[in-house]
Design an enzyme around this catalytic site. Sequence first.
Site, PDB file in Angstrom:
ATOM      1  N   SER A 158      -3.839   4.567  -0.947  1.00 46.85           N
ATOM      2  CA  SER A 158      -4.427   5.950  -0.872  1.00 46.85           C
ATOM      3  C   SER A 158      -3.285   6.886  -1.214  1.00 46.85           C
ATOM      4  O   SER A 158      -2.114   6.386  -1.391  1.00 46.85           O
ATOM      5  CB  SER A 158      -4.464   6.290   0.697  1.00 46.85           C
ATOM      6  OG  SER A 158      -3.248   6.219   1.466  1.00 46.85           O
ATOM      7  N   TYR A 200      12.913  -5.453  -9.675  1.00 49.35           N
ATOM      8  CA  TYR A 200      11.826  -4.908 -10.452  1.00 49.35           C
ATOM      9  C   TYR A 200      11.815  -3.393 -11.096  1.00 49.35           C
ATOM     10  O   TYR A 200      11.035  -2.773 -11.364  1.00 49.35           O
ATOM     11  CB  TYR A 200      10.418  -5.502 -10.163  1.00 49.35           C
ATOM     12  CG  TYR A 200      10.328  -4.919  -8.671  1.00 49.35           C
ATOM     13  CD1 TYR A 200      10.132  -3.220  -8.332  1.00 49.35           C
ATOM     14  CD2 TYR A 200      10.062  -5.829  -7.527  1.00 49.35           C
ATOM     15  CE1 TYR A 200       9.831  -3.130  -6.957  1.00 49.35           C
ATOM     16  CE2 TYR A 200       9.943  -5.286  -6.201  1.00 49.35           C
ATOM     17  CZ  TYR A 200       9.885  -3.946  -5.872  1.00 49.35           C
ATOM     18  OH  TYR A 200       9.622  -3.605  -4.816  1.00 49.35           O
TER      19      TYR A 200
HETATM   20  C1  LIG Z   1       4.890 -13.238  -5.866  1.00 51.47           C
HETATM   21  C2  LIG Z   1       5.070 -13.160  -4.490  1.00 51.47           C
HETATM   22  C3  LIG Z   1       6.380 -12.708  -4.058  1.00 51.47           C
HETATM   23  C4  LIG Z   1       6.647 -13.037  -2.590  1.00 51.47           C
HETATM   24  C5  LIG Z   1       7.920 -11.766  -2.342  1.00 51.47           C
HETATM   25  C6  LIG Z   1       8.646 -12.257  -0.978  1.00 51.47           C
HETATM   26  C7  LIG Z   1       9.873 -11.712  -0.737  1.00 51.47           C
HETATM   27  C8  LIG Z   1      10.502 -10.666  -1.264  1.00 51.47           C
HETATM   28  C9  LIG Z   1      11.165 -10.604  -2.434  1.00 51.47           C
HETATM   29  C10 LIG Z   1      11.743  -9.583  -2.975  1.00 51.47           C
HETATM   30  C11 LIG Z   1      11.849  -8.251  -2.717  1.00 51.47           C
HETATM   31  C12 LIG Z   1      12.051  -7.325  -3.513  1.00 51.47           C
HETATM   32  C13 LIG Z   1      12.004  -6.037  -3.228  1.00 51.47           C
HETATM   33  C14 LIG Z   1      11.889  -5.308  -1.914  1.00 51.47           C
HETATM   34  C15 LIG Z   1      11.818  -4.077  -1.649  1.00 51.47           C
HETATM   35  C16 LIG Z   1      11.767  -3.445  -0.105  1.00 51.47           C
HETATM   36  O1  LIG Z   1      12.013  -2.359  -0.117  1.00 51.47           O
HETATM   37  S1  LIG Z   1      11.558  -4.620   1.266  1.00 51.47           S
HETATM   38  C17 LIG Z   1      11.727  -3.567   2.498  1.00 51.47           C
HETATM   39  C18 LIG Z   1      10.520  -3.523   3.292  1.00 51.47           C
HETATM   40  N1  LIG Z   1      10.986  -3.016   4.749  1.00 51.47           N
HETATM   41  C19 LIG Z   1      10.076  -1.995   4.995  1.00 51.47           C
HETATM   42  O2  LIG Z   1       9.007  -1.471   4.584  1.00 51.47           O
HETATM   43  C20 LIG Z   1      10.372  -1.359   6.359  1.00 51.47           C
HETATM   44  C21 LIG Z   1       9.732   0.085   6.633  1.00 51.47           C
HETATM   45  N2  LIG Z   1       8.365   0.069   6.483  1.00 51.47           N
HETATM   46  C22 LIG Z   1       7.682   0.763   7.246  1.00 51.47           C
HETATM   47  O3  LIG Z   1       8.025   1.335   8.228  1.00 51.47           O
HETATM   48  C23 LIG Z   1       5.931   0.603   6.849  1.00 51.47           C
HETATM   49  O4  LIG Z   1       5.848  -0.477   6.500  1.00 51.47           O
HETATM   50  C24 LIG Z   1       5.597   1.857   6.064  1.00 51.47           C
HETATM   51  C25 LIG Z   1       6.468   1.918   4.691  1.00 51.47           C
HETATM   52  C26 LIG Z   1       4.007   1.853   5.795  1.00 51.47           C
HETATM   53  C27 LIG Z   1       5.940   2.992   6.613  1.00 51.47           C
HETATM   54  O5  LIG Z   1       5.290   3.417   8.053  1.00 51.47           O
HETATM   55  P1  LIG Z   1       4.843   4.658   8.433  1.00 51.47           P
HETATM   56  O6  LIG Z   1       5.765   5.852   8.060  1.00 51.47           O
HETATM   57  O7  LIG Z   1       4.622   4.285   9.852  1.00 51.47           O
HETATM   58  O8  LIG Z   1       3.565   4.493   7.469  1.00 51.47           O
HETATM   59  P2  LIG Z   1       1.996   4.569   7.938  1.00 51.47           P
HETATM   60  O9  LIG Z   1       1.707   3.235   8.784  1.00 51.47           O
HETATM   61  O10 LIG Z   1       1.512   5.633   8.932  1.00 51.47           O
HETATM   62  O11 LIG Z   1       1.384   4.137   6.534  1.00 51.47           O
HETATM   63  C28 LIG Z   1       1.348   5.527   5.507  1.00 51.47           C
HETATM   64  C29 LIG Z   1       0.178   5.159   4.581  1.00 51.47           C
HETATM   65  O12 LIG Z   1       0.327   3.947   4.057  1.00 51.47           O
HETATM   66  C30 LIG Z   1      -0.682   3.038   4.431  1.00 51.47           C
HETATM   67  N3  LIG Z   1      -0.392   1.789   4.119  1.00 51.47           N
HETATM   68  C31 LIG Z   1       0.411   1.120   5.130  1.00 51.47           C
HETATM   69  N4  LIG Z   1       0.630   0.133   4.903  1.00 51.47           N
HETATM   70  C32 LIG Z   1      -0.221  -0.323   3.894  1.00 51.47           C
HETATM   71  C33 LIG Z   1      -0.637  -1.839   3.360  1.00 51.47           C
HETATM   72  N5  LIG Z   1      -0.252  -2.902   3.587  1.00 51.47           N
HETATM   73  N6  LIG Z   1      -1.827  -1.677   2.262  1.00 51.47           N
HETATM   74  C34 LIG Z   1      -2.133  -0.660   1.929  1.00 51.47           C
HETATM   75  N7  LIG Z   1      -1.844   0.661   2.631  1.00 51.47           N
HETATM   76  C35 LIG Z   1      -0.875   0.806   3.422  1.00 51.47           C
HETATM   77  C36 LIG Z   1      -1.535   3.801   5.442  1.00 51.47           C
HETATM   78  O13 LIG Z   1      -2.855   3.510   5.621  1.00 51.47           O
HETATM   79  C37 LIG Z   1      -1.190   5.070   5.179  1.00 51.47           C
HETATM   80  O14 LIG Z   1      -1.958   5.582   4.364  1.00 51.47           O
HETATM   81  P3  LIG Z   1      -3.321   6.414   4.955  1.00 51.47           P
HETATM   82  O15 LIG Z   1      -2.761   7.845   5.986  1.00 51.47           O
HETATM   83  O16 LIG Z   1      -4.159   5.647   5.414  1.00 51.47           O
HETATM   84  O17 LIG Z   1      -3.914   7.039   3.763  1.00 51.47           O
END
Ligand SMILES: CCCCC/C=C\C/C=C\C/C=C\C=C\C(=O)SCCNC(=O)CCNC(=O)[C@H](O)C(C)(C)COP(=O)(O)OP(=O)(O)OC[C@H]1O[C@@H](n2cnc3c(N)ncnc32)[C@H](O)[C@@H]1OP(=O)(O)O
Length: 336
Positions: A158, A200
Amino acid sequence: MPDTRKRSSIWLQFKDFFFVLVLSLSQFRLHGSTGLRSGSQANFFPPLEDAMLPSGSFNNRMALITGGGTGLGRAMTATLSQLGAQCIIASRKLDVLQRTAEEISSQTGNKVHAVQCDVRDPQAVSQCVDQIEALTGLPDVIINNAAGNFVCPSERLSPNAWKTITDIVLNGTAFVTLELGKRLIQNQKGASFLAITTIYAESGSGFVVPSASAKAGVEALYKSLAAEWGRYGHRFNIIQPGPIRTKGAFSRLDPTGAFEKAMIDRIPTGRLGTPAEIANLAAYVSSNYASWMSGAVIRFDGGEYVSLAGEFNELRSVTPDQWKLLEAMIRKTKGS
Ligand SMILES: CCCCC/C=C\C/C=C\C/C=C\C=C\C(=O)SCCNC(=O)CCNC(=O)[C@H](O)C(C)(C)COP(=O)(O)OP(=O)(O)OC[C@H]1O[C@@H](n2cnc3c(N)ncnc32)[C@H](O)[C@@H]1OP(=O)(O)O
Ligand SMILES: NC(=O)C1=CN([C@@H]2O[C@H](COP(=O)(O)OP(=O)(O)OC[C@H]3O[C@@H](n4cnc5c(N)ncnc54)[C@H](OP(=O)(O)O)[C@@H]3O)[C@@H](O)[C@H]2O)C=CC1
């Protein structure tokens, strides 16, 4: 619960289980065919966990680490604190930050401050920097580590999903960097800025498109400022980590665990990185031992990037006997 809903909930759980099973089996098939047992080479590359720099390397220095309450940011905080820095960790969850701050302070004897801040909000960032100035003065070391990410086919994203990730990663890094940069310039104080991106950021990657786009933006921001703000005593560097197990990353990028083995198999050093290893690198880059390093992009991934890139790398799975046959066939060829 009515019968029909109960049945559909059981069916959903079964479908989830089936999905994970199919993923796991496909991984088994994939790896069953390789000649060399994957991962055995990891014995050549044991991770060292101790702090690498001399103790006291960060005495009298202040370090800000965004996202320092968890994962890699926490490990960087622990190492810098052990080396004498006074650290400030900043992110949204104050309780998590306070717990980490107390744990690290009690281990190292050096104060770690916890400051709540959502890096997406420029006003909150400005207030956070006010708080930091009051607590420790402006930092000498700034590590932009906070990030958000999840795997998702791009056609399912989205607008708000896109905005959420790019706001945290690109805008958040820019807000923190510009707010601190301006104040440091005003105070004629030098500093080391480090951004944590990902391999990436360079290649792009499907299924994490907002993250790839935002991390590429962060790299452009840091390379640009390395050129522009050297005159103010500021260095800007980038570390691109490969996969390192953290709950934040792995729960959002490989929620079933089905891809981990495939990932390890394609890493020439045969293992994931460790938080302590990247913490040592971040400490070195942020230290005065690296005072001539600016504008650098350091890939730290056990060789994964080149392994994924090389067209012929899959030939690792050809056995010595198969090579004999292949070589004979090739040698037999005459002319074109
Ligand atoms: C080939 C396989 C490979 C396997 C790989 C395995 C391991 C990793 C290898 C390498 C890694 C490389 C890079 C890594 C990079 C990173 O950055 S890792 C760090 C990750 N850490 C985090 O993300 C911590 C913080 N994250 C969060 O707090 C939340 O996840 C979020 C980012 C969503 C933010 O939270 P918040 O502000 O509360 O947002 P909302 O929950 O309100 O969501 C906002 C909108 O996003 C939509 N949404 C949320 N999750 C998803 C989902 N999974 N799929 C689709 N959309 C999603 C949500 O619906 C909201 O949108 P709408 O309002 O509904 O339109
Ligand atoms: N682990 C890996 O394999 C890899 C990680 N990376 C990078 O390493 C860095 C650390 O990731 P990792 O430790 O694995 O994951 P984590 O999820 O543990 O770390 C992300 C941190 O960012 C903070 N954060 C998220 N959103 C915000 C926000 N809006 N404002 C302030 N802080 C925020 C979170 O704290 P809170 O929830 O309290 O806000 C959390 O502490 C990231 O930049 C990531 O992209 C890159 C490649 C590989």
